[in-house]
Every structure is written in structure tokens, then in C-alpha cells.
Enzyme design. Structure first.
Site, short mmCIF file in Angstrom:
data_model
loop_
_atom_site.label_atom_id
_atom_site.label_comp_id
_atom_site.label_asym_id
_atom_site.label_seq_id
_atom_site.Cartn_x
_atom_site.Cartn_y
_atom_site.Cartn_z
N VAL A 1 -51.46 88.09 34.02
CA VAL A 1 -52.66 88.78 34.66
C VAL A 1 -52.47 90.12 35.29
O VAL A 1 -51.80 90.11 36.05
CB VAL A 1 -53.57 87.81 35.55
N GLY B 1 -47.49 79.86 33.50
CA GLY B 1 -46.45 79.53 32.40
C GLY B 1 -46.86 80.15 31.20
O GLY B 1 -46.06 80.37 30.32
N ILE C 1 -51.27 91.30 39.01
CA ILE C 1 -52.06 90.50 39.99
C ILE C 1 -51.63 89.01 39.91
O ILE C 1 -51.95 88.36 40.96
CB ILE C 1 -53.53 90.82 40.03
N ASP D 1 -57.75 71.25 34.13
CA ASP D 1 -56.75 71.73 34.80
C ASP D 1 -57.22 72.34 36.02
O ASP D 1 -56.96 73.50 36.62
CB ASP D 1 -55.99 72.87 34.29
#
Length: 699
Positions: free
Chosen positions: A24, A20, A16, A133
Site C-alpha cells: 500500500v 502478504g 505506508i 478477515d
């Protein structure tokens, strides 16, 4: 990975997403019967201790948080070289997909999303976790509208140092805070800067800073101002723009003091009394490092007299004035001459050096060739032929629109530069490729569902049905092969699927002899085992003749190899008795031809044709009948389609010892009646005198 079981409980269903560092997958937890998301460290990093530590840090960071706007961590594990994290599965889309599809978003929707992100960050910061992030790709939006922050892969504790790899800052450059771009220690306010950019992008459909390379974007975060949100989208209320401007201040001290403060400001920014509030302003901060223009220091001050010279002056007071004047006049013309000479020499050197420098620096300018759309080899040749150089290494990017090995961008285009200047080019690696899983042995629908989840359309899938031993719609072969990389947007899949075993039309075995039935079954590739051949007595069928077949009727489609059962006649029952009628008959007229037809009725059926023949002289025809208990058998004779005579015998007659009966039919001189008396007499137990005489005449 698809189809594998991790930890003995997580069945991988489909891919899905990915980044990098990890891929998943959607998986099913067979123990708790629920869907989960499994993040798996990419294989190229399984031997890199730094990536493994960062991967484990993500699980530890996220597992320390329990909040409705943070993706929950369920499990973490390792199976051989596979490192994985099991987390909550969110049915929906990430924020980046939503922005790409329909940005700019409505203000109230964007603010609602930003509030939930700020709430999650507030919880993380209170637990001393900085995400580092924050970007739309890491924000999941469930079907119920619930926002979930995920991917704490580079999160760190407040007290730890900046995470780097080979000297480079880790993170997403378009969402960097200025202090993050510098590589210095980042704090909670760095997450708020990134959240400001996310809110900016939701409301304007563009990023505040763009550049030709990550370095150029990072420098813009440090040095340049962005285009204000209301300039891009005038529909943004001033109060909402103020939130973005404050969150995105380059000086961390001018941003919100905490995520909680930003959350409170977002909570009230859409109130009617705030929509048209004044634009926020910020006081100038004195920065000693800031470049500025300063006035030059001017003024003529006499040089101070050295103290050691004063006694010498006093000592010379005894010298004669005439001598001093003569010495002073002698030196007066030498000093200016020396100064002028040295000055001329210095000026000559400066002019000569300047001329030499101009000759060095005066490099010819050339036009930068436009190489976008050219192959890398052609682009290099054009740049070199123009007197320029290609900056190494050449950058590579995945691009859905630009073919592989084709230049998609360059620096310094449409301009003149000094000969020998460097030109940076970016070459397309084509669309990002996926690795095809192994679908052999799986159902066609499973392959369609999994490929559809990564963008493959049904019209890209072709099938070829063939007969096989596999269940119907099971994939037997696939192209591309398992493990090959492919472009989901252009690849064509060819699946050879099973349509089950081949079918044939069931033959009619009833009335066939057992040997004939076996041959037919062999021809049709059907199975007839000895255990499936059942014998049963029958009056209506001769011995070894098939009486019935199952489970398939004649002409029904049957799969090759299927088993068939039959019932075969073993002949009449044991208590049945056979009797032979001997019928002697002459033609109607001597020397002429008559057609003879003899029918019989017995346990096997009524009016069965026994003989049909043309005769020219007297002939005897034996007719064998089968008599069941408490029944009788009879024969009826026709000549030239006219009834001539009939004869019957009962089961009791046979029990009493009668084994055969004789019936003699002469020519026309003995006229036959329509209803012969013998038919009624033969029903009695005792034969007539005529019958007794006929039986005695027989040999």
C-alpha cells in the site's frame, strides 16, 4: 514504485503499509488534487490468476459498499504487470498499532470502536458481503476518531464457497471462527466471532488463543475455552464481558443473530443499569458428535433354540436311553479339553504378542536439547545427536530482535520424549526488510520524509556535500543502492548531495587592461563572452582599460561558470583634444641635485602626478593633457618641494591652433615667485611677449 505515475494521474509518494498479497502506497491524485491510498498487487503474484481474481474481488466487494465506516474505493486499474486499487487515504493509524502502543484501552473507547466496526459489518452483511478477515490490522482509525474497515481481499458473497489456496484456508488464524478453521462455509456470524476477538484484545491487550503454530491455534479455536476477559482485566464491566462471551461462542447458533443485534447490545452495554448485570449463561446443546461416557449394556439371556432343531429332537425320542447316555459321556470330556486347549493357545499368542509389542514400543526416552538461540545448523546437529528428528519444513519468521538464521522457538522444550520424536523449530529471518527506492535526482528532504515514514531515524542518514552541476541538496549518489533490501531499524544511509556549483571570489577587474581581465576570468573559471564586453569613451581611463564590472563586485562569491559583463574604455571622446606641455627645468644650483615634481589637471582629473624625478642638469619633460570642451588643462611645477611655476591652456586655445606650450624654468639666478604672474596671464586668449619669444626659440 516511489515516484512513478499510475494511470497518468496517481503519483506514488511513499509506502505506508503492506500485507502478504499487496503493498500500500500513499499517492497524489493530480487530476483531483487529493491524496489517495494505492494498493498494488505484489510482483510475485502478477501471473497467478487466483491472486488476481482475489485482488479484483476486493475492489468489487468494497466498491459495492457506501458507508462512513468502510474505506471508499475510487478506482481500479492495470498498467502492464501492475494491478492496483485506488482508495480513500486515511490519515491516522491502524488499530493494531494503537493496541500495541497503549492497550488495554479504556472500556468506552474500545466499545466505541467496536460499535463502528459492527455498523460497517451490518452494512456489508445487508449487501450480502462477508468480510472474513476482521482483525486490528484491517481497522483504520483516522485522526478525527472515525473508524474505517478496509481490506476486503478475501471477502465473498454469502452464496459462494470457501476460498482456499492449495487446500489451505485463507485468513488470519488468531481471529478465525471455529467454522472458518474447519474450512466449512462461513457466514455472517463468522465476522461477529472475529469482532469479539478484536474487542477482547482491545480490553485485555492479549489474544484469547496462542500457539506454537497456526494449526495449534486453529485447533484451540475448535476445542479449547479461552481465559475470560474479566479474569485478565477485572476493570471490564460484566455487561461488556457478556458481549464478548456471546460473540465468541463456538456454536454459531449461540452468537448474535446479526451484526445489527450486536451493535444494539454494544450501544447499551455501558448504561449504568447494565454495568453489573448477571454473567450470561448458555443452555447445553445436544451434540451427537460430542464424546461422552455411556453405561455398558449388561444381562444374561439364553440363546434361542433354532426351529430346525426341534423336529430332530422329536425324531430321537425312539432312541434308547442307555445309548444316549453313553454318547453323552463320551463327548463330555472332549469338549472341555478342546476349549481349554484353544484358550491356552490363544493366551500364549496374546502374551507373546504383548511381549513383542512391548519390545517394539518400549523406546528409550531422551531429553530434548534446548536449541533456542543456536544457528539452524547447530540446532539440527544437537537434535540429531540427541536421537531426535527435525520436523520438516523448518518454520521461518521475521523477527526484529533475533539475528538471521538463529532459532527463535522450538517445540517440546524442557521435557523428555521418546527417541526418534520430531522437534519443530522456528528460525529467524531477521527483521522484515524493505526495498530501497531510487532517490538519485531527488531532493534530500524528499528522501528523509519517505524514509521517516517507514521508521528510519534522522541519525541513520549521513550526507556528503560536493560541488556539482545539480541544484543544491539534490542527491547525486546513494548507499545502499536502489533496489537493495535493508532493515529500517539498523541500516545507515549515505547520500552524496550537491551543494551547487563551486564558488570563487570575484576578482577586481577595474583598472585592468582588457587582456589582463580575460586572464583573470579564465583563472577563476568564469565566463566573459565578447557580447558581454561593452566599450565606452572615458577621460579617466586609457583605451582598453576596464571601467566597471557587473553583476558581481570584487571579492563577492561567484559560482564557477557564471557570466560577467565589463565596460572597457575606448579612450577619450571624439571631441576631446590633446595638448603637450614641454617643460624645461634646471636644478636650483648648477652641479647640484634637485627633486622635480610636475602635476597636471585635465579632463581626466585634478592634480595628477606626471613626473617626479631628481635632476643634476637642465632637462625637458613633455606632459600630454586631454582637454574637454569648455574646460582647460594646466601643469604645475615643484622643485625641491617648492612651487616654481604653472601654465594653463583652454579648449578654445586648442581650437584656435595652439598645439604645444613651452615652459622654461632656470636655476636660482631667476627667482620664482610664490604666485607667478604667468598663471594669471595664461588664462587670457593672447600669449605674452615672453611666451611668444620662448615658442620662437623652440626648434
Amino acid at each position: 514504485m516511489i515516484g512513478q505515475d499510475l494511470g497518468g494521474r496517481y503519483e506514488i509518494l511513499t509506502r505506508i503499509g503492506g500485507g502478504g498479497m499487496a503493498l500500500v502506497y500513499k499517492a497524489h491524485d493530480v487530476l483531483l488534487n487529493r491524496n489517495v491510498a494505492v494498493k498494488v498487487l505484489r510482483q510475485q503474484f502478477v501471473h497467478d490468476e487466483e491472486f488476481i481474481r482475489r485482488f479484483r474481488r476486493e475492489a468489487q466487494s468494497a466498491a459495492a459498499l457506501s458507508h462512513p465506516n468502510v474505506v471508499s474505493i475510487y478506482d481500479v486499474g492495470q498498467e502492464e504487470d501492475t494491478h492496483y486499487i485506488v482508495m480513500e487515504y486515511i490519515e491516522g493509524h491502524n488499530l493494531n498499532e494503537i493496541i500495541q502502543e497503549r492497550a488495554p484501552l479504556q472500556t468506552d473507547e474500545a466499545v466505541r470502536i467496536a460499535m463502528q466496526i459492527a455498523d460497517a459489518l451490518d452494512h456489508a452483511h445487508q449487501n450480502h458481503i462477508i468480510h472474513r478477515d476482521i482483525k486490528p490490522h484491517n481497522i483504520l482509525i483516522g485522526k478525527n476518531g472515525r473508524v474505517k474497515v478496509t481490506d476486503f481481499g478475501i471477502a465473498r458473497a454469502v452464496t459462494s464457497s470457501t476460498i482456499t489456496q492449495t487446500g489451505s484456508v485463507i485468513g488470519s488464524v488468531h481471529y478465525f471462527s471455529p467454522e472458518h478453521a474447519k474450512g466449512i462455509n462461513t457466514g455472517e456470524k463468522s465476522d461477529l466471532y472475529s469482532l469479539g476477538i478484536v474487542l477482547y484484545q482491545m480490553l485485555t491487550a492479549q489474544l484469547p488463543f496462542l500457539g506454537e503454530s497456526p494449526i495449534s491455534v486453529a485447533l484451540k479455536h475448535l476445542q479449547e475455552n479461552f481465559e475470560e476477559p474479566r479474569v485478565v482485566n477485572p476493570h471490564i464491566p460484566q455487561s461488556v464481558e457478556n458481549v464478548i462471551l456471546k460473540a465468541m461462542r463456538k456454536n454459531p447458533n449461540e452468537r448474535y443473530s446479526s451484526a445489527h443485534e450486536m451493535l444494539a447490545d454494544l450501544d447499551t452495554c455501558l448504561r449504568p443499569e447494565r454495568l453489573k448485570e448477571p454473567k450470561i449463561t448458555f443452555s447445553h446443546v445436544n451434540d451427537m458428535e460430542e464424546t461422552r461416557v455411556m453405561p455398558a449394556i449388561r444381562g444374561d439371556f439364553p440363546p434361542a433354540m433354532p426351529k430346525d432343531r426341534e423336529p430332530a429332537a422329536k425324531a430321537n425320542t425312539d432312541e434308547k436311553p442307555s445309548d444316549r447316555d453313553a454318547a453323552r459321556q463320551a463327548k463330555g470330556w472332549k469338549k472341555p479339553l478342546t476349549v481349554v486347549g484353544v484358550t491356552l493357545i490363544i493366551l500364549a499368542l496374546i502374551v507373546g504378542g504383548f511381549i513383542w509389542l512391548l519390545s517394539v514400543l518400549d523406546v528409550a526416552e531422551v531429553d530434548v536439547p534446548y536449541v533456542v538461540g543456536k544457528t539452524e545448523a547447530v540446532a539440527r546437529q544437537m537434535i540429531v545427536e540427541a536421537g531426535l528428528k527435525v520436523e520438516e519444513p523448518v518454520l521461518h519468521e521475521h523477527n526484529k530482535e533475533i539475528p538471521v538464521d538463529q532459532v527463535l522457538s522450538q517445540t517440546k522444550q524442557n521435557m523428555r520424549v521418546k527417541e526418534g520424536s520430531f522437534i519443530q523449530i522456528t528460525v529467524s529471518d531477521g527483521p522484515e526488510l524493505e526495498e530501497l527506492g531510487n532517490y538519485v535526482g531527488k531532493s534530500l528532504q524528499t528522501a528523509i520524509d519517505e524514509l521517516g515514514a517507514i521508521g528510519v531515524q534522522p541519525e541513520q542518514i549521513y550526507t556528503e556535500p560536493v560541488y556539482s552541476e545539480e541544484p543544491e541538496n539534490t542527491i547525486i549518489q546513494q548507499s545502499p543502492k536502489p533496489g537493495e533490501q535493508y532493515n529500517p531499524e539498523s541500516v545507515e544511509f549515505q547520500f552524496t548531495i550537491s551543494k551547487g556549483r563551486e564558488t570563487v571570489s570575484m576578482p577586481n577587474l577595474i583598472g585592468k587592461t582588457l587582456e589582463e581581465a580575460k586572464e583573470l576570468m579564465k583563472e577563476k573559471e568564469l565566463t566573459l563572452d565578447n557580447d558581454d564586453i561593452l566599450y565606452q569613451p572615458s577621460y579617466g581611463h586609457e583605451k582598453d582599460v576596464v571601467i566597471s564590472q557587473s553583476p558581481y563586485k570584487a571579492k563577492e562569491p561567484v559560482t564557477k561558470g557564471d557570466k560577467v559583463s565589463i565596460i572597457v574604455s575606448s579612450g577619450p571622446p571624439a571631441d576631446a583634444k590633446e595638448h603637450q606641455f614641454n617643460i624645461t627645468i634646471s636644478p636650483a644650483e648648477a652641479g647640484k641635485t634637485s627633486e622635480i615634481r610636475i602635476e597636471y589637471s585635465d579632463a581626466r582629473g585634478e592634480k595628477i602626478e606626471g613626473v617626479k624625478r631628481q635632476i643634476t642638469g637642465m632637462q625637458t619633460f613633455p606632459i600630454t593633457v586631454v582637454v574637454a570642451p569648455n574646460t582647460e588643462a594646466s601643469v604645475t611645477v615643484y622643485r625641491d618641494n617648492q612651487f616654481i611655476d604653472s601654465k594653463s591652456i583652454t579648449y578654445q586655445d586648442l581650437v584656435n591652433g595652439t598645439n604645444s606650450s613651452t615652459l622654461i624654468i632656470p636655476g636660482e639666478e631667476v627667482q620664482a615667485t610664490e604666485e607667478p604672474v604667468q598663471a594669471e596671464v595664461t588664462e587670457s586668449d593672447e600669449p605674452t611677449e615672453e611666451e611668444q619669444q620662448q615658442e620662437q626659440q623652440q626648434p
